[in-house]
Motif scaffolding. Structure first.
Motif, PDB file in Angstrom:
ATOM      1  N   VAL A 189       0.802  -1.219   0.000  1.00  0.00           N
ATOM      2  CA  VAL A 189       0.000   0.000   0.000  1.00  0.00           C
ATOM      3  C   VAL A 189       0.842   1.279   0.000  1.00  0.00           C
ATOM      4  O   VAL A 189       0.460   2.270  -0.592  1.00  0.00           O
ATOM      5  N   ARG A 190       2.013   1.237   0.655  1.00  0.00           N
ATOM      6  CA  ARG A 190       2.912   2.395   0.647  1.00  0.00           C
ATOM      7  C   ARG A 190       4.346   1.943   0.431  1.00  0.00           C
ATOM      8  O   ARG A 190       4.707   0.814   0.778  1.00  0.00           O
ATOM      9  N   CYS A 238      -4.384   4.422  -5.111  1.00  0.00           N
ATOM     10  CA  CYS A 238      -4.398   3.133  -4.410  1.00  0.00           C
ATOM     11  C   CYS A 238      -4.030   1.942  -5.300  1.00  0.00           C
ATOM     12  O   CYS A 238      -4.561   1.769  -6.394  1.00  0.00           O
ATOM     13  N   VAL A 256      -4.482  -1.235  -4.280  1.00  0.00           N
ATOM     14  CA  VAL A 256      -5.248  -2.425  -3.883  1.00  0.00           C
ATOM     15  C   VAL A 256      -6.049  -3.067  -5.032  1.00  0.00           C
ATOM     16  O   VAL A 256      -5.973  -4.284  -5.232  1.00  0.00           O
ATOM     17  N   GLN A 288     -12.672  -4.592   1.503  1.00  0.00           N
ATOM     18  CA  GLN A 288     -12.139  -3.253   1.199  1.00  0.00           C
ATOM     19  C   GLN A 288     -13.252  -2.215   1.177  1.00  0.00           C
ATOM     20  O   GLN A 288     -13.004  -1.038   1.402  1.00  0.00           O
ATOM     21  N   GLN A 295     -10.322  10.630   3.715  1.00  0.00           N
ATOM     22  CA  GLN A 295      -9.077  10.828   2.946  1.00  0.00           C
ATOM     23  C   GLN A 295      -8.652  12.281   2.786  1.00  0.00           C
ATOM     24  O   GLN A 295      -7.471  12.589   2.902  1.00  0.00           O
ATOM     25  N   VAL A 311      -6.816   9.258   6.611  1.00  0.00           N
ATOM     26  CA  VAL A 311      -6.558  10.545   5.957  1.00  0.00           C
ATOM     27  C   VAL A 311      -5.217  10.496   5.240  1.00  0.00           C
ATOM     28  O   VAL A 311      -4.242   9.967   5.783  1.00  0.00           O
ATOM     29  N   SER A 342       2.002   8.334  -0.809  1.00  0.00           N
ATOM     30  CA  SER A 342       3.139   7.555  -1.309  1.00  0.00           C
ATOM     31  C   SER A 342       2.821   7.143  -2.747  1.00  0.00           C
ATOM     32  O   SER A 342       1.814   6.469  -2.985  1.00  0.00           O
TER      33      SER A 342
HETATM   34  N1  SAM Z   1     -10.617   0.248   1.270  1.00  0.00           N
HETATM   35  C1  SAM Z   1     -10.352   1.061   2.351  1.00  0.00           C
HETATM   36  C2  SAM Z   1     -10.799   2.486   2.037  1.00  0.00           C
HETATM   37  O1  SAM Z   1     -11.186   2.805   0.957  1.00  0.00           O
HETATM   38  O2  SAM Z   1     -10.746   3.284   2.937  1.00  0.00           O
HETATM   39  C3  SAM Z   1      -8.925   0.972   2.836  1.00  0.00           C
HETATM   40  C4  SAM Z   1      -7.874   0.956   1.816  1.00  0.00           C
HETATM   41  S1  SAM Z   1      -6.162   1.025   2.190  1.00  0.00           S
HETATM   42  C5  SAM Z   1      -5.789  -0.623   2.460  1.00  0.00           C
HETATM   43  C6  SAM Z   1      -6.010   1.779   3.754  1.00  0.00           C
HETATM   44  C7  SAM Z   1      -5.626   3.222   3.692  1.00  0.00           C
HETATM   45  O3  SAM Z   1      -4.332   3.382   3.181  1.00  0.00           O
HETATM   46  C8  SAM Z   1      -6.475   4.078   2.783  1.00  0.00           C
HETATM   47  O4  SAM Z   1      -7.701   4.412   3.351  1.00  0.00           O
HETATM   48  C9  SAM Z   1      -5.605   5.286   2.551  1.00  0.00           C
HETATM   49  O5  SAM Z   1      -5.811   6.248   3.543  1.00  0.00           O
HETATM   50  C10 SAM Z   1      -4.198   4.697   2.701  1.00  0.00           C
HETATM   51  N2  SAM Z   1      -3.516   4.659   1.395  1.00  0.00           N
HETATM   52  C11 SAM Z   1      -3.798   3.888   0.333  1.00  0.00           C
HETATM   53  N3  SAM Z   1      -2.955   4.144  -0.683  1.00  0.00           N
HETATM   54  C12 SAM Z   1      -2.108   5.103  -0.254  1.00  0.00           C
HETATM   55  C13 SAM Z   1      -1.018   5.808  -0.855  1.00  0.00           C
HETATM   56  N4  SAM Z   1      -0.658   5.570  -2.091  1.00  0.00           N
HETATM   57  N5  SAM Z   1      -0.367   6.729  -0.090  1.00  0.00           N
HETATM   58  C14 SAM Z   1      -0.746   6.970   1.180  1.00  0.00           C
HETATM   59  N6  SAM Z   1      -1.760   6.357   1.782  1.00  0.00           N
HETATM   60  C15 SAM Z   1      -2.446   5.418   1.082  1.00  0.00           C
END
Ligand code: SAM
Ligand code: SF4
Ligand code: F3S
Length: 470
Positions: A85-86, A200, A202, A237, A298, A337, A370
């Motif tokens: 994720v990061r 993202c 994911v 998710q 976010q 956030v 990130s």
């Molecule tokens: N599906 C969930 C959602 O939509 O809130 C969680 C997704 S992710 C696994 C968990 C958190 O990681 C996200 O809510 C976001 O705040 C953070 N995140 C995801 N991608 C990111 C990135 N590229 N840079 C920083 N934070 C990130």
């Protein structure tokens, strides 16, 4: 990587599950002959989805005869279940994967395995192939059910195995589970994501959204309750878009709420665009559904939210919070956030600060943006320096600390129902959580661990409430 279609039926066939069972039996015989007391060490990075996957991986390894060890040095099999994720999370994994070469030198007979979201990226798989020759087996997020076959082949074939199909995703029912704990339990209700928020990774590494059938979820919930689990977290998710066997998420919640027993139901994560009035009413109506809502916003600026492809605006988010507060006065809120999204200005960031002051979250998961290779946001101009983003981040966390301390004061003098999770022997106290997911510390007999207790709050700190047993 070639993209295979998974068609409209994502369920793994009973024939395939039976084939894996045969592999598991063959692997068990072989492993028994090879090691005196085979032990596996599993390290899990990332979110609860990975934690839940690791519980199944442990279940499968246990069927093949592996015991579990917390000490990597003594393990005959080391498995890292990784997160993408990061960038920081990935760097940590690469560092630890590099260090594994010493283990291989000391124990050439051991098996080194990598899996999870990070491996599902082509660039990562290529790097492991080229620069980490001590790794024996790498598999992706869509083939966990094939672990018996992969372990068997890794032992018997004299070549490294990379099994990383890039498919829309599968659902494998009936995998054995070895759980992390016996008080709280994870229950996946859906997998994958269709939302493609621009930052993202994911959706690329977990495939398309697919929901389990309600009957299977119900069976798992009954098993958890019968085993004494008191806190069940439904995982996905975006649980609000659950759509299995003709039921939506609210209907699923109502069904689970009807199950007999003294337990709580939680869920994560909810997406504001799919958080309906029906869901909030369901939460209010269902006594077993914990009065806690994790609703990631976010960013507080509409401009940034649009650029993130979140598909709601600040107004919609705030009106959901208002409705929820009206329906459930004791409801607690938490959120995710991101600070420093490409193009975010200081003025945009101030809107995030305004929003957290208005909502009054009990806590936040805060991240600095990130860039993730292959996502649209990674290509956007990002003129704000890292130092500046760190300043914004510190301001955000400081503001949240003040809010957390302030709103925790509302519990002073109240008696709260706490699920007792553990004994802290050093401090001589018990720790537990309220249905709002706030930690409570109090003195009491250790045999309360695993049950609910009534605790009167006598002190309120930023992240913890202290109290006395009633
Ligand atoms: N599906 C969930 C959602 O939509 O809130 C969680 C997704 S992710 C696994 C968990 C958190 O990681 C996200 O809510 C976001 O705040 C953070 N995140 C995801 N991608 C990111 C990135 N590229 N840079 C920083 N934070 C990130
Ligand atoms: Fe990522 Fe957005 Fe999907 Fe959450 S909803 S997993 S943040 S793409
Ligand atoms: Fe990480 Fe995969 Fe979860 S990328 S946050 S482990 S879904």
């Amino acid at each position: 990587m070639a993209r295979e279609a998974c068609g409209s039926n994502p369920f793994v066939s009973p024939e395939e599950m039976a084939r894996q069972k045969e592999y598991s039996e063959k692997a068990a015989l072989m492993i028994k002959n090879k090691y005196a007391e085979p032990k596996a060490h599993i390290r899990t990075y990332g979110c609860q989805q990975n934690v839940s996957d690791s519980e199944r991986i442990r279940g499968l390894l246990s069927e093949m005869g592996y015991g579990v060890t917390e000490t990597a040095e003594e393990a005959d099999l080391i498995l890292f279940n990784t997160c993408a994720v990061r960038e920081h999370a990935e760097d940590r994994v690469f560092g630890n994967v590099g260090a594994l070469k010493h283990h291989k030198r000391r124990k050439p007979d051991s098996l080194l395995v990598l899996c999870g979201c990070m491996m599902q990226q082509q660039n990562v798989a290529d790097r492991i192939k080229k620069s980490y020759p001590h790794i024996d087996l790498v598999f992706g997020t869509h083939v966990i059910h094939r672990l018996p076959e992969l372990i068997y082949k890794a032992h018997t074939e004299k070549k490294r195995i990379f099994e990383l199909p890039d498919i829309d995703g599968i659902i494998a029912e009936g995998l054995p589970v070895q759980r992390d704990g016996d008080i709280k339990g994870w229950l996946p209700i859906m997998y994958g994501c269709n939302n493609f928020c621009t930052y993202c990774i994911v959706p690329y590494v977990r495939g398309r959204e697919r929901s389990r059938n309600p009957e299977n979820i119900l069976e798992d919930a009954k098993t958890l309750i019968a085993s004494g689990i008191k806190d069940i977290t439904l995982l996905g998710q975006n649980v609000n878009s659950y759509n299995g066997g003709g039921l939506n998420f609210s209907q699923l919640l109502r069904m689970l709420n009807e199950l007999p027993g003294d337990f709580r139901i939680r869920f994560m994560t909810s997406h504001p665009k799919d958080c309906t009035a029906e869901l909030l009413q369901t939460m209010a109506d269902c006594g077993k559904v914990a009065k806690h809502l994790h609703l990631p916003f976010q960013a507080g600026s509409d401009e940034v939210l649009k650029s993130m492809n979140r598909r709601y605006d600040k107004q919609k988010y705030l009106s959901l919070i208002q409705t929820a507060k009206q329906l459930m006065p004791t409801l607690t809120f938490t959120s995710d956030v991101i600070v420093g999204f490409p193009g975010e200005s200081y003025e945009n960031f101030l809107e995030t600060l305004e929003l957290i002051k208005e909502v009054q979250f009990t806590s936040l998961f805060t991240f600095i943006f990130s860039p993730r290779e292959g996502t649209p946001a990674a290509k956007l101009a990002d003129p704000i320096s890292r130092e500046e983003k760190v300043k914004w981040f510190s301001l955000l966390t400081k503001t949240q600390e003040e809010i957390s301390l302030c709103i925790n004061r509302r519990w002073m003098g109240k008696t709260l129902r706490v699920l007792v999770e553990e004994e802290d022997k050093e401090k001589g106290v018990l720790n537990g959580r309220t249905e709002g997911n706030i930690i409570v510390e109090f003195e009491g007999p250790p045999d309360l661990v695993g049950s609910f207790a009534e605790v009167r709050i006598t002190e309120t700190l930023t992240w913890v409430l202290k109290g006395s047993l009633q």
